[in-house]
Design a protein around this motif. Structure first.
Motif, PDB file in Angstrom:
ATOM      1  N   GLN A  81       3.652   6.401   1.965  1.00 28.36           N
ATOM      2  CA  GLN A  81       3.456   5.992   3.359  1.00 28.36           C
ATOM      3  C   GLN A  81       2.589   6.959   4.152  1.00 28.36           C
ATOM      4  O   GLN A  81       2.007   6.583   5.162  1.00 28.36           O
ATOM      5  CB  GLN A  81       4.790   5.746   4.055  1.00 28.36           C
ATOM      6  N   TYR A  82       2.486   8.197   3.694  1.00 33.14           N
ATOM      7  CA  TYR A  82       1.641   9.148   4.424  1.00 33.14           C
ATOM      8  C   TYR A  82       0.219   9.168   3.882  1.00 33.14           C
ATOM      9  O   TYR A  82      -0.689   9.633   4.551  1.00 33.14           O
ATOM     10  CB  TYR A  82       2.250  10.556   4.371  1.00 33.14           C
ATOM     11  N   GLY A  83       0.032   8.662   2.663  1.00 35.12           N
ATOM     12  CA  GLY A  83      -1.282   8.715   2.040  1.00 35.12           C
ATOM     13  C   GLY A  83      -2.150   7.502   2.284  1.00 35.12           C
ATOM     14  O   GLY A  83      -3.359   7.564   2.137  1.00 35.12           O
ATOM     15  N   MET A  84      -1.546   6.390   2.676  1.00 34.53           N
ATOM     16  CA  MET A  84      -2.341   5.172   2.863  1.00 34.53           C
ATOM     17  C   MET A  84      -3.057   5.182   4.197  1.00 34.53           C
ATOM     18  O   MET A  84      -2.606   5.780   5.169  1.00 34.53           O
ATOM     19  CB  MET A  84      -1.475   3.932   2.745  1.00 34.53           C
ATOM     20  N   LEU A  85      -4.194   4.508   4.208  1.00 35.42           N
ATOM     21  CA  LEU A  85      -4.956   4.313   5.432  1.00 35.42           C
ATOM     22  C   LEU A  85      -4.905   2.835   5.798  1.00 35.42           C
ATOM     23  O   LEU A  85      -4.746   1.983   4.913  1.00 35.42           O
ATOM     24  CB  LEU A  85      -6.412   4.733   5.233  1.00 35.42           C
ATOM     25  N   PRO A  86      -5.065   2.499   7.070  1.00 36.68           N
ATOM     26  CA  PRO A  86      -5.068   1.086   7.437  1.00 36.68           C
ATOM     27  C   PRO A  86      -6.096   0.265   6.654  1.00 36.68           C
ATOM     28  O   PRO A  86      -5.831  -0.883   6.303  1.00 36.68           O
ATOM     29  CB  PRO A  86      -5.383   1.111   8.933  1.00 36.68           C
ATOM     30  N   CYS A 111       0.820  -1.212   0.000  1.00 30.01           N
ATOM     31  CA  CYS A 111       0.000   0.000   0.000  1.00 30.01           C
ATOM     32  C   CYS A 111       0.854   1.264   0.000  1.00 30.01           C
ATOM     33  O   CYS A 111       0.547   2.227  -0.710  1.00 30.01           O
ATOM     34  CB  CYS A 111      -0.935   0.007   1.207  1.00 30.01           C
ATOM     35  N   ALA A 112       1.908   1.262   0.798  1.00 30.37           N
ATOM     36  CA  ALA A 112       2.776   2.440   0.864  1.00 30.37           C
ATOM     37  C   ALA A 112       3.454   2.686  -0.477  1.00 30.37           C
ATOM     38  O   ALA A 112       3.643   3.839  -0.885  1.00 30.37           O
ATOM     39  CB  ALA A 112       3.818   2.271   1.969  1.00 30.37           C
ATOM     40  N   GLU A 113       3.819   1.607  -1.165  1.00 31.52           N
ATOM     41  CA  GLU A 113       4.442   1.760  -2.478  1.00 31.52           C
ATOM     42  C   GLU A 113       3.457   2.356  -3.484  1.00 31.52           C
ATOM     43  O   GLU A 113       3.818   3.202  -4.301  1.00 31.52           O
ATOM     44  CB  GLU A 113       4.930   0.399  -2.982  1.00 31.52           C
ATOM     45  N   ALA A 114       2.204   1.953  -3.391  1.00 30.14           N
ATOM     46  CA  ALA A 114       1.187   2.434  -4.329  1.00 30.14           C
ATOM     47  C   ALA A 114       0.691   3.833  -3.996  1.00 30.14           C
ATOM     48  O   ALA A 114       0.397   4.622  -4.895  1.00 30.14           O
ATOM     49  CB  ALA A 114       0.011   1.461  -4.359  1.00 30.14           C
TER      50      ALA A 114
END
Length: 169
Positions: A152-157, A146-149
Protein backbone atom coordinates in the motif's frame (compact mmCIF):
# COMPACT_ATOMS: atom_id res chain seq x y z
CA UNK A 1 -10.35 33.13 -7.93
CA UNK A 2 -12.20 35.69 -10.05
CA UNK A 3 -10.10 34.70 -13.09
CA UNK A 4 -11.46 31.15 -13.14
CA UNK A 5 -15.07 31.85 -12.22
CA UNK A 6 -16.12 32.44 -15.86
CA UNK A 7 -14.67 29.03 -16.72
CA UNK A 8 -16.57 27.39 -13.84
CA UNK A 9 -19.77 29.07 -15.02
CA UNK A 10 -19.20 27.58 -18.50
CA UNK A 11 -18.78 24.10 -17.02
CA UNK A 12 -21.90 24.60 -14.91
CA UNK A 13 -23.90 25.40 -18.08
CA UNK A 14 -22.33 22.68 -20.25
CA UNK A 15 -24.71 20.43 -22.18
CA UNK A 16 -22.98 17.36 -20.77
CA UNK A 17 -22.42 15.96 -17.29
CA UNK A 18 -19.48 17.43 -15.39
CA UNK A 19 -17.47 15.83 -12.58
CA UNK A 20 -16.53 18.43 -9.99
CA UNK A 21 -13.48 17.56 -7.90
CA UNK A 22 -10.60 19.09 -5.94
CA UNK A 23 -10.01 22.80 -6.57
CA UNK A 24 -13.26 23.14 -8.51
CA UNK A 25 -15.07 22.19 -5.29
CA UNK A 26 -12.98 24.61 -3.27
CA UNK A 27 -13.87 27.39 -5.71
CA UNK A 28 -17.56 26.46 -5.59
CA UNK A 29 -17.36 26.78 -1.80
CA UNK A 30 -16.23 30.39 -2.22
CA UNK A 31 -19.23 31.40 -4.32
CA UNK A 32 -22.79 30.22 -4.19
CA UNK A 33 -23.78 31.95 -7.42
CA UNK A 34 -23.04 28.81 -9.46
CA UNK A 35 -24.98 26.43 -7.21
CA UNK A 36 -27.03 24.37 -7.66
CA UNK A 37 -25.30 22.41 -10.39
CA UNK A 38 -27.04 20.31 -13.03
CA UNK A 39 -28.72 17.09 -11.93
CA UNK A 40 -26.46 15.23 -14.39
CA UNK A 41 -23.29 16.44 -12.63
CA UNK A 42 -21.29 14.59 -9.97
CA UNK A 43 -19.30 16.08 -7.09
CA UNK A 44 -16.57 14.01 -5.41
CA UNK A 45 -15.52 15.78 -2.21
CA UNK A 46 -13.38 14.33 0.54
CA UNK A 47 -14.44 15.40 4.06
CA UNK A 48 -12.34 18.59 4.00
CA UNK A 49 -13.86 19.75 0.71
CA UNK A 50 -17.31 18.78 1.97
CA UNK A 51 -16.77 20.88 5.10
CA UNK A 52 -15.78 23.89 2.99
CA UNK A 53 -18.84 23.49 0.76
CA UNK A 54 -21.15 23.16 3.78
CA UNK A 55 -19.32 25.84 5.78
CA UNK A 56 -18.84 23.58 8.77
CA UNK A 57 -16.11 21.72 10.63
CA UNK A 58 -14.65 18.47 9.28
CA UNK A 59 -15.68 16.80 12.54
CA UNK A 60 -19.34 17.48 11.66
CA UNK A 61 -18.84 15.63 8.38
CA UNK A 62 -17.17 12.70 10.13
CA UNK A 63 -19.85 12.49 12.84
CA UNK A 64 -22.66 11.87 10.34
CA UNK A 65 -21.51 11.24 6.78
CA UNK A 66 -25.01 10.28 5.67
CA UNK A 67 -26.44 13.61 6.81
CA UNK A 68 -23.48 15.41 5.21
CA UNK A 69 -24.13 13.60 1.93
CA UNK A 70 -27.80 14.66 2.06
CA UNK A 71 -26.82 18.26 2.80
CA UNK A 72 -24.34 18.26 -0.09
CA UNK A 73 -27.03 16.99 -2.44
CA UNK A 74 -29.46 19.66 -1.23
CA UNK A 75 -26.83 22.36 -1.77
CA UNK A 76 -25.43 21.17 -5.09
CA UNK A 77 -28.45 19.47 -6.65
CA UNK A 78 -26.45 16.64 -8.21
CA UNK A 79 -25.03 13.22 -7.42
CA UNK A 80 -22.62 13.26 -4.48
CA UNK A 81 -19.74 10.87 -3.87
CA UNK A 82 -18.46 11.69 -0.37
CA UNK A 83 -15.06 10.00 -0.32
CA UNK A 84 -13.75 8.19 2.72
CA UNK A 85 -13.10 4.78 4.23
CA UNK A 86 -16.80 4.12 3.58
CA UNK A 87 -17.63 6.33 0.60
CA UNK A 88 -21.26 7.33 0.26
CA UNK A 89 -22.87 7.95 -3.12
CA UNK A 90 -26.29 9.60 -3.38
CA UNK A 91 -28.53 11.26 -5.94
CA UNK A 92 -30.94 12.47 -3.26
CA UNK A 93 -33.24 9.48 -3.69
CA UNK A 94 -30.97 6.44 -3.62
CA UNK A 95 -27.79 6.07 -1.59
CA UNK A 96 -25.00 3.53 -1.93
CA UNK A 97 -22.15 2.79 0.45
CA UNK A 98 -18.92 1.60 -1.12
CA UNK A 99 -17.18 -0.72 1.30
CA UNK A 100 -14.49 -1.63 -1.22
CA UNK A 101 -11.79 0.86 -0.33
CA UNK A 102 -8.10 0.67 0.45
CA UNK A 103 -5.79 2.81 2.60
CA UNK A 104 -3.47 2.77 -0.42
CA UNK A 105 -5.87 5.19 -2.10
CA UNK A 106 -5.28 7.92 0.49
CA UNK A 107 -2.62 9.72 -1.53
CA UNK A 108 -2.40 12.58 -3.95
CA UNK A 109 -3.57 11.77 -7.45
CA UNK A 110 -5.85 8.94 -6.42
CA UNK A 111 -8.92 11.17 -6.57
CA UNK A 112 -7.92 12.24 -10.07
CA UNK A 113 -8.06 8.61 -11.19
CA UNK A 114 -11.51 8.27 -9.58
CA UNK A 115 -12.76 11.43 -11.31
CA UNK A 116 -11.44 10.09 -14.61
CA UNK A 117 -13.22 6.75 -14.16
CA UNK A 118 -16.51 8.50 -13.38
CA UNK A 119 -16.09 10.87 -16.33
CA UNK A 120 -15.43 7.94 -18.68
CA UNK A 121 -18.56 6.16 -17.46
CA UNK A 122 -20.68 9.30 -17.83
CA UNK A 123 -19.30 9.74 -21.35
CA UNK A 124 -20.60 6.27 -22.19
CA UNK A 125 -24.11 7.23 -21.10
CA UNK A 126 -24.11 5.66 -17.63
CA UNK A 127 -26.38 7.55 -15.21
CA UNK A 128 -24.63 9.85 -12.71
CA UNK A 129 -25.54 7.70 -9.70
CA UNK A 130 -24.40 4.47 -11.36
CA UNK A 131 -21.26 6.12 -12.77
CA UNK A 132 -20.28 7.38 -9.32
CA UNK A 133 -21.11 4.09 -7.58
CA UNK A 134 -19.42 1.88 -10.19
CA UNK A 135 -16.51 4.29 -10.38
CA UNK A 136 -16.01 4.14 -6.62
CA UNK A 137 -16.11 0.34 -6.67
CA UNK A 138 -13.70 0.04 -9.62
CA UNK A 139 -11.35 2.55 -8.00
CA UNK A 140 -11.39 0.68 -4.69
CA UNK A 141 -10.90 -2.71 -6.31
CA UNK A 142 -8.04 -1.41 -8.48
CA UNK A 143 -6.45 0.02 -5.33
CA UNK A 144 -6.73 -3.34 -3.60
CA UNK A 145 -5.20 -5.22 -6.53
CA UNK A 146 -2.30 -2.79 -6.79
CA UNK A 147 -1.71 -2.67 -3.04
CA UNK A 148 -1.63 -6.46 -2.92
CA UNK A 149 0.94 -6.58 -5.72
CA UNK A 150 3.09 -3.61 -4.67
CA UNK A 151 2.24 -2.86 -1.06
CA UNK A 152 0.00 0.00 0.00
CA UNK A 153 2.93 2.38 0.42
CA UNK A 154 4.66 1.41 -2.82
CA UNK A 155 1.81 1.83 -5.28
CA UNK A 156 1.13 5.01 -7.18
CA UNK A 157 -2.29 6.14 -8.39
CA UNK A 158 -1.13 5.67 -11.98
CA UNK A 159 -0.52 1.97 -11.27
CA UNK A 160 -4.29 1.54 -11.18
CA UNK A 161 -4.52 2.48 -14.85
CA UNK A 162 -3.01 -0.86 -15.83
CA UNK A 163 -5.42 -2.80 -13.60
CA UNK A 164 -8.67 -1.13 -14.68
CA UNK A 165 -8.98 -2.79 -18.12
CA UNK A 166 -8.67 -6.23 -16.50
CA UNK A 167 -11.35 -5.37 -13.95
CA UNK A 168 -13.68 -4.15 -16.67
CA UNK A 169 -13.13 -7.31 -18.69
Amino acid sequence: TSDVMPILRLFAKADCPVVWDADALNLLAKTDSILPLKESDVITPHPGEAARLLDCDVDEIAEDTLAATDRLHDLCGCTVLLKGARSLISDGMDTYCNLHTSPALAKGGSGDVLAGIITALLGQGVSPLEAAACGAWLHGKAGDVCAEAMGQYGMLPTDMLEVLPRLLK
